[in-house]
Design a protein around this motif. Structure first.
Motif, short mmCIF file in Angstrom:
data_model
loop_
_atom_site.label_atom_id
_atom_site.label_comp_id
_atom_site.label_asym_id
_atom_site.label_seq_id
_atom_site.Cartn_x
_atom_site.Cartn_y
_atom_site.Cartn_z
N LEU A 97 6.19 12.88 10.97
CA LEU A 97 6.56 12.18 9.75
C LEU A 97 5.36 11.54 9.04
N GLY A 98 4.31 11.26 9.77
CA GLY A 98 3.20 10.50 9.20
C GLY A 98 3.55 9.01 9.26
N ALA A 99 2.54 8.19 9.08
CA ALA A 99 2.71 6.75 9.27
C ALA A 99 3.70 6.13 8.29
N ALA A 100 3.58 6.41 7.01
CA ALA A 100 4.43 5.75 6.02
C ALA A 100 5.91 6.14 6.19
N ARG A 101 6.19 7.43 6.33
CA ARG A 101 7.58 7.86 6.49
C ARG A 101 8.17 7.35 7.80
N SER A 102 7.36 7.33 8.83
CA SER A 102 7.82 6.79 10.11
C SER A 102 8.21 5.32 9.95
N GLU A 103 7.39 4.56 9.26
CA GLU A 103 7.71 3.14 9.04
C GLU A 103 8.98 2.97 8.22
N VAL A 104 9.20 3.85 7.25
CA VAL A 104 10.45 3.79 6.48
C VAL A 104 11.64 3.94 7.42
N ALA A 105 11.58 4.94 8.31
CA ALA A 105 12.68 5.17 9.26
C ALA A 105 12.85 3.97 10.20
N ILE A 106 11.75 3.43 10.69
CA ILE A 106 11.82 2.32 11.63
C ILE A 106 12.35 1.05 10.95
N LEU A 107 11.85 0.76 9.77
CA LEU A 107 12.32 -0.44 9.06
C LEU A 107 13.81 -0.35 8.74
N ARG A 108 14.25 0.81 8.27
CA ARG A 108 15.68 0.96 7.98
C ARG A 108 16.51 0.82 9.25
N THR A 109 16.01 1.37 10.35
CA THR A 109 16.71 1.22 11.64
C THR A 109 16.79 -0.25 12.02
N GLY A 110 15.69 -0.97 11.88
CA GLY A 110 15.68 -2.40 12.19
C GLY A 110 16.68 -3.19 11.37
N VAL A 111 16.76 -2.85 10.08
CA VAL A 111 17.73 -3.50 9.20
C VAL A 111 19.15 -3.21 9.65
N ARG A 112 19.44 -1.94 9.84
CA ARG A 112 20.80 -1.54 10.19
C ARG A 112 21.26 -2.10 11.53
N LEU A 113 20.31 -2.24 12.47
CA LEU A 113 20.67 -2.76 13.79
C LEU A 113 20.51 -4.27 13.88
N GLU A 114 20.17 -4.89 12.74
CA GLU A 114 19.98 -6.34 12.69
C GLU A 114 19.05 -6.80 13.81
N ALA A 115 17.87 -6.17 13.83
CA ALA A 115 16.87 -6.42 14.86
C ALA A 115 15.64 -7.09 14.24
N PRO A 116 15.61 -8.42 14.22
CA PRO A 116 14.51 -9.12 13.55
C PRO A 116 13.14 -8.86 14.16
N TYR A 117 13.07 -8.63 15.46
CA TYR A 117 11.78 -8.32 16.08
C TYR A 117 11.21 -7.04 15.46
N GLU A 118 12.02 -5.99 15.41
CA GLU A 118 11.54 -4.72 14.85
C GLU A 118 11.20 -4.87 13.37
N ILE A 172 9.10 -2.01 0.95
CA ILE A 172 9.66 -2.51 2.21
C ILE A 172 10.97 -3.24 1.94
N ARG A 173 10.98 -4.13 0.96
CA ARG A 173 12.21 -4.88 0.64
C ARG A 173 13.35 -3.94 0.24
N SER A 174 13.03 -2.86 -0.45
CA SER A 174 14.08 -1.93 -0.89
C SER A 174 14.83 -1.33 0.29
N LEU A 175 14.18 -1.23 1.44
CA LEU A 175 14.80 -0.63 2.61
C LEU A 175 15.92 -1.48 3.19
N ARG A 176 16.02 -2.73 2.74
CA ARG A 176 17.11 -3.60 3.17
C ARG A 176 18.36 -3.41 2.32
N GLY A 177 18.22 -2.74 1.20
CA GLY A 177 19.32 -2.65 0.25
C GLY A 177 19.98 -1.28 0.20
#
Length: 183
Positions: A59-80, A98-103
């Motif tokens: 995925l590369g770094a940026a796309r990977s972070e998009v997937a991880i951040l969205r996962t963290g949001v959806r799982l309500e995981a503040p550490y991630e 980054i903020r858009s990934l919460r919405g």
């Protein structure tokens, strides 16, 4: 009522001998892996999968972070979320992105929405629809589809560990977010 297990991040002095070689690497740097060190065999087994998902992903770094951040949001995981805001910035993601990934998906770029849609389906249904598969494959290829699935699975397990044992956000990450808040 039964009290929860008390499994704080292990200090160096308490580090298990069976996983001694990992302490100087990835495992000694983050509280999540210092908690996982309570089960040395799991931590040792985790290393190869973690290296693929974190370091060798197609995925590369940026796309990977998009997937991880969205996962963290959806799982309500503040550490991630906290850790990957910092890592996302390091990968070139703007705070607005980054903020858009919460919405809602409609508030994201088309690329981020495709990845976030896949994350949402995997969390909600443990399955990618044919449409999400096609959209994602067009964006990241077949290997990328597998890597999004693996990324969500990896971070889901970590979220379960983090939330079950109340793992604290690492001090350096807390300091970075205090110096440059995301909200």
């Amino acid at each position: 009522m039964t009290a929860p297990l008390d499994l704080p991040p292990l200090a160096d002095a308490d580090w298990p001998e069976e996983a001694a070689a990992l302490r100087a690497g990835f495992a000694g740097r983050l509280n999540v892996y210092r908690v996982m060190a309570h089960h040395p065999a799991l931590l040792k087994s985790w290393q190869t999968f973690r290296n693929h998902v974190v370091r060798e992903t197609s995925l590369g770094a940026a796309r990977s972070e998009v997937a991880i951040l969205r996962t963290g949001v959806r799982l309500e995981a503040p550490y991630e979320w906290a850790h990957h805001v910092v890592r996302g910035r390091d990968a070139g993601l703007s705070d607005a992105r980054i903020r858009s990934l919460r919405g809602p998906l409609s508030g994201m770029s088309a690329e981020d929405a495709a990845i976030a849609r896949a994350v949402d389906e995997l969390i909600d249904d443990a399955c990618l629809s044919a449409g999400a598969q096609a959209e994602l494959a067009a964006l990241v290829g077949v290997a990328g589809v597998f890597d999004v699935i693996a990324t969500v699975g990896h971070y889901r397990v970590l979220a379960c560990i983090l939330k079950s044992f109340g793992t604290p956000i690492d001090d350096d990450i807390a300091a970075a977010l205090a110096a440059q808040p995301i909200d």
